[in-house]
Design a protein around this motif. Structure first.
Motif, PDB file in Angstrom:
ATOM      1  N   SER A  35       0.819  -1.206   0.000  1.00  0.00           N
ATOM      2  CA  SER A  35       0.000   0.000   0.000  1.00  0.00           C
ATOM      3  C   SER A  35       0.850   1.252   0.000  1.00  0.00           C
ATOM      4  O   SER A  35       1.993   1.262   0.456  1.00  0.00           O
ATOM      5  N   ILE A  37       0.338   5.015   1.591  1.00  0.00           N
ATOM      6  CA  ILE A  37      -0.437   5.738   2.608  1.00  0.00           C
ATOM      7  C   ILE A  37       0.217   7.095   2.767  1.00  0.00           C
ATOM      8  O   ILE A  37       1.444   7.190   2.774  1.00  0.00           O
ATOM      9  N   TRP A  47      -5.229   6.189   3.322  1.00  0.00           N
ATOM     10  CA  TRP A  47      -4.829   5.093   2.453  1.00  0.00           C
ATOM     11  C   TRP A  47      -5.070   5.499   1.002  1.00  0.00           C
ATOM     12  O   TRP A  47      -6.160   5.932   0.652  1.00  0.00           O
ATOM     13  N   TYR A  50      -3.583  -0.067  -2.931  1.00  0.00           N
ATOM     14  CA  TYR A  50      -2.605  -1.136  -2.826  1.00  0.00           C
ATOM     15  C   TYR A  50      -2.401  -1.791  -4.184  1.00  0.00           C
ATOM     16  O   TYR A  50      -3.230  -1.687  -5.090  1.00  0.00           O
ATOM     17  N   LYS A  58      -6.065  -1.922  -6.150  1.00  0.00           N
ATOM     18  CA  LYS A  58      -7.295  -1.346  -5.627  1.00  0.00           C
ATOM     19  C   LYS A  58      -6.942   0.027  -5.098  1.00  0.00           C
ATOM     20  O   LYS A  58      -5.986   0.166  -4.333  1.00  0.00           O
ATOM     21  N   TYR A  59      -7.713   1.008  -5.520  1.00  0.00           N
ATOM     22  CA  TYR A  59      -7.411   2.388  -5.154  1.00  0.00           C
ATOM     23  C   TYR A  59      -8.528   2.998  -4.327  1.00  0.00           C
ATOM     24  O   TYR A  59      -9.695   2.642  -4.453  1.00  0.00           O
ATOM     25  N   ASN A  60      -8.143   3.954  -3.477  1.00  0.00           N
ATOM     26  CA  ASN A  60      -9.102   4.784  -2.772  1.00  0.00           C
ATOM     27  C   ASN A  60      -9.953   5.500  -3.829  1.00  0.00           C
ATOM     28  O   ASN A  60      -9.417   6.180  -4.703  1.00  0.00           O
ATOM     29  N   ALA A  61     -11.262   5.336  -3.729  1.00  0.00           N
ATOM     30  CA  ALA A  61     -12.149   5.910  -4.740  1.00  0.00           C
ATOM     31  C   ALA A  61     -12.004   7.430  -4.850  1.00  0.00           C
ATOM     32  O   ALA A  61     -12.223   8.007  -5.914  1.00  0.00           O
ATOM     33  N   SER A  98       1.077  -5.413   3.720  1.00  0.00           N
ATOM     34  CA  SER A  98       0.062  -6.171   4.442  1.00  0.00           C
ATOM     35  C   SER A  98      -0.085  -7.544   3.806  1.00  0.00           C
ATOM     36  O   SER A  98       0.239  -7.741   2.638  1.00  0.00           O
ATOM     37  N   PHE A 101      -6.095  -8.481   2.051  1.00  0.00           N
ATOM     38  CA  PHE A 101      -6.776  -7.360   1.410  1.00  0.00           C
ATOM     39  C   PHE A 101      -7.995  -6.915   2.215  1.00  0.00           C
ATOM     40  O   PHE A 101      -8.692  -5.995   1.829  1.00  0.00           O
ATOM     41  N   THR A 102      -8.201  -7.559   3.368  1.00  0.00           N
ATOM     42  CA  THR A 102      -9.295  -7.123   4.230  1.00  0.00           C
ATOM     43  C   THR A 102      -8.767  -6.522   5.527  1.00  0.00           C
ATOM     44  O   THR A 102      -9.202  -5.455   5.944  1.00  0.00           O
ATOM     45  N   PRO A 104      -6.553  -4.394   7.786  1.00  0.00           N
ATOM     46  CA  PRO A 104      -5.612  -3.284   7.596  1.00  0.00           C
ATOM     47  C   PRO A 104      -4.414  -3.408   8.530  1.00  0.00           C
ATOM     48  O   PRO A 104      -4.150  -2.529   9.350  1.00  0.00           O
TER      49      PRO A 104
END
Lengths: 119, 111
Positions: A35, A37, A47, A50, A58-61, A98, A101-102, A104
């Motif tokens: 990730s 951060i 965040w 990642y 997967k990105y922060n929307a 990490s 993926f669930t 944190p």
């Protein structure tokens, strides 16, 4: 002991693209989620997204339209590109590892790199 | 505005116990047992001290403990020591589109 080290320019001009690299040593990139951060000066953690070692992301929307992450397993390096930056993107940027993926649970972090956005 | 709500500051005297709360919703804290807590000293990277609500990583003092009730997770530090003075952040998995969210952070002062 896995070590992460961020590198890149400490100063980026507004509207340009921020580019950072995270080099992983004493360990493999394989089978982990990596990730990015960030933490604006004096503020909390955010965040960014990642990338899995396979390259899936997967990105922060909230940032998705401006973020691209990539991985180079041969060099044990990750990269972050954030486009169209503004002063609000000024922050310390960390890379972190990490196993899930669930959950944190970021067990290893880089020391962070301060990136300032200014003309 | 952070997705998870933490008190801005807490304080306690050496030897005492303190608790830091982290309030979310059923989409994050309340919906999953995926809450972590981080300790951050000035100028340093965060360090995980609790994961999956109540688990301690190897090497973390048993003075740190975590729990959850409904939409609120809590971090308790017992036997406060001067070295515990730091910022503390909670984090949770979320079903919203950002995957992981952090709290705004709590500054712990050891008096």
């Amino acid at each position: 002991q896995v070590q992460l080290q961020e590198s890149g320019p400490g100063l980026v001009k507004p509207s340009e693209t921020l580019s950072l690299t995270c080099t992983v040593s004493a360990g493999s990139i394989g089978f982990y989620y990596w990730s990015w951060i960030r933490q604006p000066p004096g503020k909390g953690l955010e965040w960014i997204g990642y990338i899995f070692y396979s390259g899936s992301t997967k990105y922060n929307a909230d940032l998705k339209s401006r973020v691209i992450m990539s991985v180079d397993t041969s060099k044990n390096q990750l990269s972050l590109k954030l486009s169209s930056v503004t002063a609000a993107d000024t922050a310390v940027y960390y890379c972190a590892r990490s196993s899930s993926f669930t959950s944190p649970t970021f067990d290893f972090w880089g020391q962070g790199i301060l990136v300032s956005v200014s003309s | 505005q952070s997705a998870l709500t933490q008190p801005a500051s807490v304080s306690g005297s050496p030897g005492q116990s303190i608790t830091i709360s982290c309030t979310g919703t059923s989409s994050d804290v309340g919906g999953y047992n995926y809450v972590s807590w981080y300790q951050q000293h000035p100028g340093k990277a965060p360090k995980v001290i609790i994961y999956d609500v109540s688990n301690r990583p190897s090497g973390v003092s048993n003075r740190f403990s975590g729990s959850k009730s409904g939409n609120t997770a809590s971090l308790t530090i017992s036997g406060l020591q001067a070295e515990d003075e730091a910022d503390y952040y909670c984090s949770s998995h979320t079903s919203r589109t950002i995957n992981w969210v952090f709290g705004g952070g709590t500054k712990l002062t050891v008096l």
